[in-house]
Design a protein around this motif. Structure first.
Motif, mmCIF file in Angstrom:
data_model
loop_
_atom_site.group_PDB
_atom_site.id
_atom_site.type_symbol
_atom_site.label_atom_id
_atom_site.label_comp_id
_atom_site.label_asym_id
_atom_site.label_seq_id
_atom_site.Cartn_x
_atom_site.Cartn_y
_atom_site.Cartn_z
ATOM 1 N N UNK A 4 -8.034 -11.370 15.506
ATOM 2 C CA UNK A 4 -7.623 -11.269 13.904
ATOM 3 C C UNK A 4 -8.652 -12.178 13.266
ATOM 4 N N UNK A 5 -9.138 -11.689 12.027
ATOM 5 C CA UNK A 5 -10.332 -12.123 11.357
ATOM 6 C C UNK A 5 -9.816 -13.467 10.708
ATOM 7 N N UNK A 6 -10.724 -14.494 10.501
ATOM 8 C CA UNK A 6 -10.092 -15.848 9.747
ATOM 9 C C UNK A 6 -10.274 -15.679 8.178
ATOM 10 N N UNK A 12 -5.958 -10.034 4.272
ATOM 11 C CA UNK A 12 -4.976 -9.267 3.263
ATOM 12 C C UNK A 12 -5.293 -7.755 3.452
ATOM 13 N N UNK A 13 -6.768 -7.441 3.572
ATOM 14 C CA UNK A 13 -7.182 -5.855 3.482
ATOM 15 C C UNK A 13 -6.617 -5.378 4.793
ATOM 16 N N UNK A 14 -6.543 -6.172 5.818
ATOM 17 C CA UNK A 14 -5.857 -5.330 7.193
ATOM 18 C C UNK A 14 -4.608 -5.063 7.008
ATOM 19 N N UNK A 15 -3.593 -6.265 6.395
ATOM 20 C CA UNK A 15 -2.474 -5.784 6.244
ATOM 21 C C UNK A 15 -1.882 -5.094 5.431
ATOM 22 N N UNK A 16 -2.963 -4.904 4.265
ATOM 23 C CA UNK A 16 -2.477 -3.788 3.426
ATOM 24 C C UNK A 16 -2.851 -2.333 3.930
ATOM 25 N N UNK A 17 -4.162 -2.172 4.594
ATOM 26 C CA UNK A 17 -4.317 -1.030 5.238
ATOM 27 C C UNK A 17 -3.081 -0.648 6.320
ATOM 28 N N UNK A 18 -2.751 -1.596 6.891
ATOM 29 C CA UNK A 18 -1.674 -1.297 8.252
ATOM 30 C C UNK A 18 -0.445 -0.876 7.524
ATOM 31 N N UNK A 19 -0.064 -1.546 6.430
ATOM 32 C CA UNK A 19 1.304 -1.022 5.687
ATOM 33 C C UNK A 19 1.115 0.447 5.099
ATOM 34 N N UNK A 20 -0.244 0.400 4.313
ATOM 35 C CA UNK A 20 -0.289 2.057 3.810
ATOM 36 C C UNK A 20 -0.315 3.113 4.961
ATOM 37 N N UNK A 21 -0.934 2.775 6.036
ATOM 38 C CA UNK A 21 -1.161 3.717 7.235
ATOM 39 C C UNK A 21 0.313 3.915 7.558
ATOM 40 N N UNK A 22 1.059 3.140 7.816
ATOM 41 C CA UNK A 22 2.628 3.290 8.064
ATOM 42 C C UNK A 22 3.302 4.290 7.123
ATOM 43 N N UNK A 23 3.069 3.828 5.789
ATOM 44 C CA UNK A 23 3.809 4.603 4.670
ATOM 45 C C UNK A 23 3.255 6.203 4.697
ATOM 46 N N UNK A 24 1.814 6.253 4.793
ATOM 47 C CA UNK A 24 1.255 7.496 4.573
ATOM 48 C C UNK A 24 1.722 8.251 5.915
ATOM 49 N N UNK A 25 1.763 7.727 7.089
ATOM 50 C CA UNK A 25 2.260 8.363 8.353
ATOM 51 C C UNK A 25 3.575 8.760 8.255
ATOM 52 N N UNK A 26 4.512 7.927 7.567
ATOM 53 C CA UNK A 26 5.840 8.516 7.328
ATOM 54 C C UNK A 26 5.836 9.630 6.366
ATOM 55 N N UNK A 27 5.135 9.303 5.397
ATOM 56 C CA UNK A 27 4.969 10.205 4.173
ATOM 57 C C UNK A 27 4.485 11.969 4.490
ATOM 58 N N UNK A 28 3.324 11.751 5.658
ATOM 59 C CA UNK A 28 2.953 12.918 6.190
ATOM 60 C C UNK A 28 3.823 13.765 6.961
ATOM 61 N N UNK A 172 -8.818 -2.165 -1.810
ATOM 62 C CA UNK A 172 -8.102 -3.555 -1.554
ATOM 63 C C UNK A 172 -8.925 -4.777 -1.264
ATOM 64 N N UNK A 173 -10.200 -4.275 -0.547
ATOM 65 C CA UNK A 173 -11.043 -5.373 0.051
ATOM 66 C C UNK A 173 -11.747 -5.875 -1.494
ATOM 67 N N UNK A 174 -12.113 -5.037 -2.333
ATOM 68 C CA UNK A 174 -12.730 -5.724 -3.393
ATOM 69 C C UNK A 174 -11.770 -6.463 -4.312
ATOM 70 N N UNK A 175 -10.434 -5.792 -4.447
ATOM 71 C CA UNK A 175 -9.558 -6.492 -5.254
ATOM 72 C C UNK A 175 -9.330 -7.861 -4.617
ATOM 73 N N UNK A 176 -9.181 -8.049 -3.400
ATOM 74 C CA UNK A 176 -9.036 -9.271 -2.742
ATOM 75 C C UNK A 176 -9.946 -10.123 -2.834
ATOM 76 N N UNK A 177 -11.335 -9.590 -3.046
ATOM 77 C CA UNK A 177 -12.508 -10.489 -2.988
ATOM 78 C C UNK A 177 -12.423 -11.063 -4.667
ATOM 79 N N UNK A 178 -12.089 -10.175 -5.397
ATOM 80 C CA UNK A 178 -11.793 -10.786 -6.862
ATOM 81 C C UNK A 178 -10.883 -11.723 -7.089
ATOM 82 N N UNK A 179 -9.669 -11.199 -6.546
ATOM 83 C CA UNK A 179 -8.659 -12.485 -6.756
ATOM 84 C C UNK A 179 -9.038 -13.676 -6.040
ATOM 85 N N UNK A 180 -9.727 -13.669 -4.773
ATOM 86 C CA UNK A 180 -9.799 -14.684 -3.952
ATOM 87 C C UNK A 180 -11.316 -15.566 -4.538
ATOM 88 N N UNK A 181 -12.045 -14.886 -5.465
ATOM 89 C CA UNK A 181 -13.173 -15.451 -5.949
ATOM 90 C C UNK A 181 -13.054 -16.932 -6.378
#
Ligand code: ADP
Length: 459
Positions: A4-6, A12-28, A172-181
């Motif tokens: 897991x990255x430090x 944040x991006x990974x968690x976001x991606x994982x959640x989205x993947x689950x939602x998309x998979x269920x939706x599809x 999400x990566x760019x948004x997290x970057x902006x928020x964490x700047x």
């Protein structure tokens, strides 16, 4: 290697991606199942209609069973026992008899799917009884169109899924970057802050959000640290300065004495003034120690009921000799006997300092009063003298460390300016407060106010 990255941004991006993947998979999966069921239902509807049509023909016009194609039924087979009654051309070409054989175990009247290579059909078979004869009827519909539709849908979902996921993760990566700047900016600034640069502050982008609040709290802490550092620096500088004065005096008295041969009287004189300076030095060191201990907050108090009359008399006795030397009178006036809850040692130290000042600053022949009285719900101890008084502009400052009215540090009367600072600390640590009333040229009154002990008047 860490799984897991430090970095929070990546996490944040990974968690976001994982959640989205689950939602998309269920939706599809949901969409695919829904469309599949609907299409199959349509096909089964058609199959049912065709089966009913064959059944009707068998019952009403059995002779027309050989013209099923004309009635729009392309895939059907009718047999009686082992005799084939009719089979459409398309049925034969599609070799659907094989399907009937493989689907023989299925319950009659229930549609099933059959596929061979690219070909795919939906079939239904059942027995039809009419005029004492039993026919075995099987109908089929081509399922290729719905198979193609479903394949296209699956393809769309399969390509849309990763595309949506990648796009969302990049966003999400760019948004997290902006928020964490701000955190990065804060960390960079915090790295620059050292003991010499405590005046620096962290940047606060938006004081209302979580990072803004964190930076504000950190800045407040820095402010307090800066204050404490400043005070410490000033204290060390003042203390060194004060320590130097008696040391220089001792040294110069010694040097002068060594320069010429001395008779006994002159030698005693020199030793006498050196001892006097040493005395001053040790008092100063004692005071500095008291203040250092006060600052460290490690003073243990033995709080007990204290009879103020007894305490005042004790203090007056202790310093009476000094007053006598200056022909001063020290009067103790007990308006009413009062008891307070306080630590005897620190409160006595405060009173000694006040009385010592009163004696030192009041000219010979003066009068000093130590008074105990009730003021509202508090016990008041006053140390009043007939000395020179303290000008209004100095009244607050005299309680500061190393502060003296008139800057004559070498004067006989003057100390290092620590007495009142210690007195104030000693009173405050006992839950009280110290006040000064003074009329220039007519004297000063220092008043200690302490909460009176509940339920006890006398000790
Ligand atoms: P110090 O050791 O110099 O007496 P303090 O903190 O006790 O230091 O007092 C601070 C200053 O307040 C003194 O230098 C003095 O000028 C003034 N002061 C204190 N007590 C009295 C007093 N009773 N009458 C007049 N001036 C006073």
């Amino acid at each position: 290697m860490r799984l897991f990255p430090q970095s929070i941004r990546w996490r944040l991006t990974l968690w976001f991606g994982l959640t989205l993947a689950l939602i998309l998979a269920a939706f599809s999966a949901g969409i695919y199942t829904f469309v599949h069921t609907r299409l199959l239902k349509q096909l089964d509807g058609q199959l049912g209609k065709e089966f009913a049509a064959v059944k009707r023909i068998l019952r009403e016009e059995p002779a027309e069973i050989v013209e099923l194609e004309e009635d729009g039924i392309a895939l059907a087979s009718v047999s009686e026992g082992s005799t084939l009654v009719h089979r459409t051309n398309d049925w034969r070409r599609a070799e659907l008899d094989k399907a009937i054989k493989s689907g023989g175990t299925r319950r009659p009247g229930r549609p099933w799917s059959w596929a061979r290579g690219e070909r795919s059909y939906r079939l239904m078979a059942d027995s039809v009884r009419t005029d004492g004869r039993t026919f075995h009827v099987a109908v089929a519909v081509d399922a290729r169109p719905i198979r193609r539709s479903l394949r296209t849908l699956a393809l769309m979902l399969a390509t849309g899924f990763p595309c949506a996921l990648v796009l969302a993760m990049v966003g999400g990566y760019f948004l997290a970057g902006r928020l964490l700047a701000p955190v990065g900016a804060m960390a960079a600034k915090a790295r620059e802050i050292t003991a010499d640069r405590l005046a620096e502050r962290l940047p606060v982008v938006n004081p209302a959000d979580e990072f803004g609040r964190l930076a504000t709290v950190f800045n407040e802490t820095l402010g307090r640290l800066e204050d404490a550092f400043e005070r410490l620096k000033r204290f060390t500088a003042d203390a060194s300065h004060e320590l130097r004065t008696p040391l220089t005096a001792i040294r110069s008295v010694g040097e002068v004495a060594l320069q010429e041969p001395l008779d006994v009287a002159a030698a005693r004189d020199a030793i006498g003034s050196m001892l006097e300076e040493a005395d001053r030095l040790s008092r100063l060191v004692d005071n500095l120690l008291v203040l250092t201990r006060a600052d460290s907050g490690r003073v243990s108090l033995a709080v007990e009921p204290l009879d103020l009359a007894a305490l005042l008399r004790d203090v007056a006795d202790c310093l009476g000799v000094l007053a006598e030397e200056k022909n001063q009178t020290v009067e103790v006036e007990i308006a009413e006997p009062l008891t307070v809850e306080a630590d005897r040692i620190t409160l006595r130290m405060a009173l000694i300092n006040l009385l010592d000042n009163a004696i030192r600053y009041t000219p010979s022949g003066g009068r000093i009063r130590l008074v105990v009285r009730r003021m509202g719900d508090r016990a008041a101890i006053e140390v009043a003298d007939t000395g020179p008084g303290i000008p209004p502009e100095h009244r607050e400052k005299v309680f500061e460390r190393f502060y003296r009215v008139g800057l004559d540090r070498s004067s006989e009367t003057g100390g290092a300016g620590l007495g009142l600072a210690i007195a104030r600390w000693a009173v405050e640590i006992n839950g009280g407060r110290i006040e000064l009333e003074s009329e220039e040229g007519r004297g000063s009154t220092f008043r200690i106010l302490l909460p009176e002990r509940k339920g006890g008047e006398t000790a």
